[in-house]
Design an enzyme around this catalytic site. Structure first.
Site, short mmCIF file in Angstrom:
data_model
loop_
_atom_site.label_atom_id
_atom_site.label_comp_id
_atom_site.label_asym_id
_atom_site.label_seq_id
_atom_site.Cartn_x
_atom_site.Cartn_y
_atom_site.Cartn_z
N HIS A 181 0.75 -1.28 -0.06
CA HIS A 181 -0.01 0.07 0.13
C HIS A 181 0.91 1.25 0.07
CE1 HIS A 181 0.32 0.17 4.49
NE2 HIS A 181 0.23 1.32 4.31
N LYS A 185 0.40 5.51 -1.87
CA LYS A 185 0.53 6.98 -1.26
C LYS A 185 0.89 8.04 -2.13
CE LYS A 185 1.82 5.11 3.31
NZ LYS A 185 0.53 5.35 4.11
N HIS A 243 7.77 -2.04 2.70
CA HIS A 243 7.39 -0.70 2.43
C HIS A 243 8.82 0.23 1.97
CE1 HIS A 243 3.38 -1.81 3.40
NE2 HIS A 243 3.60 -1.70 4.64
N LYS A 329 8.04 0.03 15.95
CA LYS A 329 6.88 0.35 16.50
C LYS A 329 6.99 0.99 17.76
CE LYS A 329 4.49 -2.54 13.74
NZ LYS A 329 3.37 -2.03 12.84
C1 BG6 Z 1 1.40 -2.44 7.39
C2 BG6 Z 1 1.96 -3.31 8.60
O1 BG6 Z 1 1.65 -3.28 6.25
O2 BG6 Z 1 1.76 -0.93 7.38
C3 BG6 Z 1 1.92 -2.69 9.83
O3 BG6 Z 1 1.81 -4.46 8.42
C4 BG6 Z 1 1.98 -1.15 9.81
O4 BG6 Z 1 2.41 -3.14 10.78
C5 BG6 Z 1 1.43 -0.44 8.44
O5 BG6 Z 1 1.54 -0.51 10.90
C6 BG6 Z 1 2.08 1.07 8.31
O6 BG6 Z 1 1.27 1.66 7.47
P1 BG6 Z 1 0.91 3.46 7.33
O7 BG6 Z 1 0.41 3.35 6.09
O8 BG6 Z 1 0.44 3.76 8.47
O9 BG6 Z 1 2.33 3.65 7.43
#
Ligand code: BG6
Length: 474
Positions: A181, A185, A243, A329
C-alpha cells in the site's frame, strides 16, 4: 490514477471478516462507489469461514464504513451500494471447496451485470493464499480474473518462490497484483514526479552530490493486538522487505524509458539487483520494553519490533553512498520520511572564522504525516558580522492543495481493477527483495531493547555514526 471506471467485474474478498477488510477495503470500495469510480456492473462478495447471511454482511459492511470511512453510509447511495453486497460462507482447505462460488458468481453476473469479470482479493492470513489459488484453479474460476495478493508475499526467498509457482500454476503474471500500500501513497508516487518531472534535481541525484540517504518509517503505535503475526513476521519482514524497499527503489532508480508498467518495474528491479546482500553485522534488531508481555508473544521472544540497517547500491549512480533504513513500533511519533544529505561544500570559505563549521544541506521528503518536501540549507543570519543559521524551503500538501490526500487503498484498488500493474510488485522484484534480506533472516543478530516512546535502541545510533538519524522538527 485513471479517472474512468473499469470494466464490469465481481469483487470477491477472501477473508471478509478480517481486520484489513474492515479497516481498509470496505471503506475504500465505498468511497470509490460514492465518487462514481466503480464499474457500472459491480458486486462485492464476502467469502470467509464465518457463517453469515447476506443481511448480516450488509450490516457488517455498513458498521465498518461507519467506523473507518470518511463518508457516512446512508441515503440513496448506500441503498444502491448495499444491493451489490452478498456473502458466501466457505473454506479454502478441502478440494473443490469453491465449487459453490461458481454458482454464486453466475447468479451475481445475472443480477449485477458483472459480465463474468472477476476481481479476487486475498485478505486472509498469508498461509491461506496457496489454498485459495488452488481452489480457484480447480473450480475454473480463474478466467477473466485478476487476483490481488496482500503482503507479506512469502516469508523468505524459498517461500516467495513457492508462492509465485503456486500462482503461476493457475494465473498468468498479467492477472496477478502483489499489493504494497505504500505505492498507493501520493507522497511516494510524487517521488517520481519530483525526480522526473523537474529538470533541476536529477543532475544532482547521485553520488557526486549526495553523501547518504536515510529512510525512516517510525510508528507511534505498537503491534495492536497482532502478537501472533508479529512473532511470526517481525519488522524486517513486515516493513523492510516491503514498504522501505519500495520507497528505496523509487529513490534509487534510473529514469525509466517510458511510464509503461514494466519499464518502471524494470528500473525498480535494477536497483534491487544492484544492492549488495544485506550484511547482518550492519543490522540492528530492536524490541520495545514490554513486548514480551503482549498477548500471544513468547516470554523470551527474539522477535524484532524495530530494525535499522545500512545497505549499499553498487551502481554508477550510488556506489559509496550508504542507504540507512530504520523502522519500528512504539517510537516517539509517527513519521515517515526520506532524507538525502548533500555532501559538504568543497571547502569552507569561512574556515578559521567563528561562523564555521557549516551544516550539510539536505532534502527531506515527508511521506506522512505533514506530507511535503523540505530543502534545508545554510543562510547568513541577518545582522553585523558573519554567522550562519539554518533555513528551509518547504512544500506542504495541505497548504498547496485543498482536497485531502486519497487513501492509498483507493488508488490501488482502482488501478488493479483497471488492470494497470504500474504500482504493483512483480515476481522478480519480490524475490530479489527477499534475497537481499536472506542473510539476516538466516543469521539474525540478537535483539536489543528500547524504551517505548524513544527513537529506538542506542545501537541504531551507533550503526549510523558519524552520521545521525534525521528527525524533522515539529
Ligand atoms: C502494514 C504493516 O503493512 O503497514 C503494519 O503490516 C504497519 O505493521 C502499517 O503498521 C503501516 O502503514 P502506514 O500506512 O500507517 O504507514
Amino acid at each position: 490514477m485513471s479517472l474512468k471506471p473499469a470494466d464490469p467485474q465481481a469483487i470477491v474478498i477472501f477473508g471478509a471478516s478480517g481486520d484489513l477488510t474492515k479497516r481498509k477495503l470496505l471503506p475504500a470500495f465505498w468511497h470509490l462507489f460514492v465518487e462514481g469510480l466503480l464499474p457500472s456492473g459491480f458486486a462485492i462478495v464476502g467469502y470467509a469461514r464465518t457463517e453469515m447471511h447476506d443481511r448480516d454482511w450488509i450490516e457488517y459492511v455498513r458498521d465498518a464504513i461507519h467506523e473507518f470511512g470518511k463518508v457516512d453510509p446512508s441515503g440513496e447511495p448506500w441503498d444502491e451500494f448495499a444491493k451489490a453486497l452478498s456473502y458466501l460462507p466457505g473454506e479454502f482447505d478441502s478440494e473443490r471447496a469453491m465449487d459453490h462460488l461458481r454458482g454464486h458468481l453466475a447468479s451475481v453476473d445475472r443480477r449485477r451485470h458483472t459480465a463474468g469479470g472477476r476481481f479476487y482479493y486475498c485478505a486472509t492470513p498469508p498461509a491461506a493464499y496457496p489454498s485459495i489459488v488452488r481452489r480457484l484453479g480447480e473450480s475454473e474460476l480463474h478466467g477473466n480474473a485478476k487476483i490481488v495478493i496482500e503482503k507479506p508475499f512469502g516469508r523468505d526467498l524459498p517461500s516467495a518462490h513457492d508462492l509465485n509457482d503456486e500462482l503461476h500454476a493457475v494465473f498468468d503474471e498479467s492477472q496477478i497484483f502483489r499489493i504494497d500500500h505504500y505505492l498507493g501513497k501520493e507522497t511516494v508516487q510524487n517521488i517520481l514526479a519530483f525526480r522526473f518531472a523537474n529538470g533541476m534535481f536529477e543532475p544532482i541525484w547521485n553520488r557526486r552530490y549526495i553523501g547518504s540517504v536515510q529512510i525512516t518509517v517510525a510508528e507511534e503505535i505498537g503491534i495492536e493486538g497482532r502478537g501472533q503475526f508479529y512473532e511470526e513476521t517481525g519488522t524486517i519482514r513486515d516493513m523492510v522487505a516491503t514498504h522501505l524497499f519500495q520507497v528505496m527503489t523509487f529513490i534509487g532508480m534510473e529514469p525509466p524509458v517510458s511510464f509503461e508498467p514494466d519499464r518502471l518495474r524494470d528500473e525498480k528491479v535494477k536497483v534491487l539487483r544492484a544492492m549488495s546482500l544485506c550484511d547482518p553485522s550492519k543490522v540492528v534488531r530492536g524490541q520495545y520494553a514490554g513486548y514480551r508481555a503482549e498477548p500471544d508473544v513468547s516470554k523470551d521472544s527474539q522477535g524484532e519490533t524495530f530494525a535499522a540497517m545500512e545497505l549499499e547500491v553498487d551502481s554508477w549512480r550510488w556506489a559509496g553512498v550508504p542507504f540507512y533504513l530504520r523502522t519500528g513500533k512504539n517510537l516517539r511519533r509517527k513519521d515517515t520520511e526520506v532524507t538525502l544529505s548533500f555532501r559538504d561544500v568543497p571547502y569552507n570559505l569561512w574556515r578559521g572564522v567563528d561562523a564555521a563549521p557549516l551544516a550539510r544541506d539536505h532534502l527531506t521528503i515527508h511521506i506522512q504525516p505533514h506530507e511535503g518536501i523540505t530543502l534545508a540549507m545554510n543562510v547568513k543570519k541577518p545582522g553585523p558580522g558573519l554567522a550562519f543559521d539554518r533555513a528551509t524551503m518547504d512544500f506542504a500538501y495541505d497548504r498547496r492543495f485543498e482536497a485531502p490526500l486519497a487513501e492509498a487503498y483507493e488508488l490501488l484498488l482502482l488501478e488493479a481493477m483497471e488492470g494497470d500493474h504500474t504500482l504493483f510488485t512483480r515476481e522478480d522484484e519480490v524475490e530479489r527483495a527477499w534475497e537481499i534480506l536472506q542473510p539476516v533472516l538466516d543469521d539474525p543478530p540478537p535483539v536489543v531493547f528500547y524504551e517505548k516512546g524513544s527513537w529506538g535502541p542506542k545501537e541504531a545510533d551507533e550503526l549510523i555514526a558519524p552520521h545521525v538519524w534525521h528527525v524533522s522538527r515539529r
